[in-house]
Scaffold this motif. Sequence first.
Motif, PDB file in Angstrom:
ATOM      1  N   HIS A 167      -7.675   5.188   2.485  1.00  0.00           N
ATOM      2  CA  HIS A 167      -6.978   4.108   1.784  1.00  0.00           C
ATOM      3  C   HIS A 167      -7.555   2.765   2.230  1.00  0.00           C
ATOM      4  O   HIS A 167      -7.374   2.345   3.364  1.00  0.00           O
ATOM      5  CB  HIS A 167      -5.474   4.164   2.116  1.00  0.00           C
ATOM      6  CG  HIS A 167      -4.635   3.399   1.156  1.00  0.00           C
ATOM      7  ND1 HIS A 167      -3.786   4.015   0.272  1.00  0.00           N
ATOM      8  CD2 HIS A 167      -4.503   2.079   0.918  1.00  0.00           C
ATOM      9  CE1 HIS A 167      -3.165   3.109  -0.453  1.00  0.00           C
ATOM     10  NE2 HIS A 167      -3.590   1.920  -0.080  1.00  0.00           N
ATOM     11  N   SER A 194       0.835  -1.201   0.000  1.00  0.00           N
ATOM     12  CA  SER A 194       0.000   0.000   0.000  1.00  0.00           C
ATOM     13  C   SER A 194       0.869   1.251   0.000  1.00  0.00           C
ATOM     14  O   SER A 194       1.737   1.417   0.860  1.00  0.00           O
ATOM     15  CB  SER A 194      -0.908   0.013   1.226  1.00  0.00           C
ATOM     16  OG  SER A 194      -1.740  -1.122   1.213  1.00  0.00           O
ATOM     17  N   LEU A 221      -2.960   2.261   7.732  1.00  0.00           N
ATOM     18  CA  LEU A 221      -3.614   2.795   6.534  1.00  0.00           C
ATOM     19  C   LEU A 221      -4.330   4.092   6.875  1.00  0.00           C
ATOM     20  O   LEU A 221      -4.899   4.239   7.957  1.00  0.00           O
ATOM     21  CB  LEU A 221      -4.617   1.785   5.975  1.00  0.00           C
ATOM     22  CG  LEU A 221      -4.043   0.545   5.317  1.00  0.00           C
ATOM     23  CD1 LEU A 221      -5.163  -0.381   4.877  1.00  0.00           C
ATOM     24  CD2 LEU A 221      -3.170   0.892   4.140  1.00  0.00           C
ATOM     25  N   TYR A 225      -6.324  -4.034   0.835  1.00  0.00           N
ATOM     26  CA  TYR A 225      -6.516  -5.011  -0.240  1.00  0.00           C
ATOM     27  C   TYR A 225      -7.360  -6.165   0.273  1.00  0.00           C
ATOM     28  O   TYR A 225      -7.104  -6.724   1.332  1.00  0.00           O
ATOM     29  CB  TYR A 225      -5.152  -5.526  -0.721  1.00  0.00           C
ATOM     30  CG  TYR A 225      -5.257  -6.580  -1.792  1.00  0.00           C
ATOM     31  CD1 TYR A 225      -5.638  -6.244  -3.078  1.00  0.00           C
ATOM     32  CD2 TYR A 225      -4.983  -7.912  -1.514  1.00  0.00           C
ATOM     33  CE1 TYR A 225      -5.740  -7.208  -4.067  1.00  0.00           C
ATOM     34  CE2 TYR A 225      -5.074  -8.881  -2.491  1.00  0.00           C
ATOM     35  CZ  TYR A 225      -5.454  -8.519  -3.763  1.00  0.00           C
ATOM     36  OH  TYR A 225      -5.550  -9.475  -4.735  1.00  0.00           O
TER      37      TYR A 225
END
Length: 80
Positions: free
Chosen positions: A49, A26, A45, A52
Amino acid sequence: MTTPYRCPNCRTNKSRFNLIKQVPHSVKLDPNSGNILEEYSEDTLSPFHLAYKGPELKVQCAACGLIEEEKTFIKFGEMK
């Protein structure tokens, strides 16, 4: 647990495959230059964002080149 695979595209390959491990990385990129501005871990994060959520493993048929999720090859491997 091991299960047999079979390619859903060429339908003949039952033995030659490439296992592709997906490891997300990321990052936040500069929109103009493409340089990495920030790198994120699972714990850090930013609120904008998303983490995944895709499969950890993909499979490629080494005969015809098709790349799909592992469950697709497993389902075709179960068919007689």
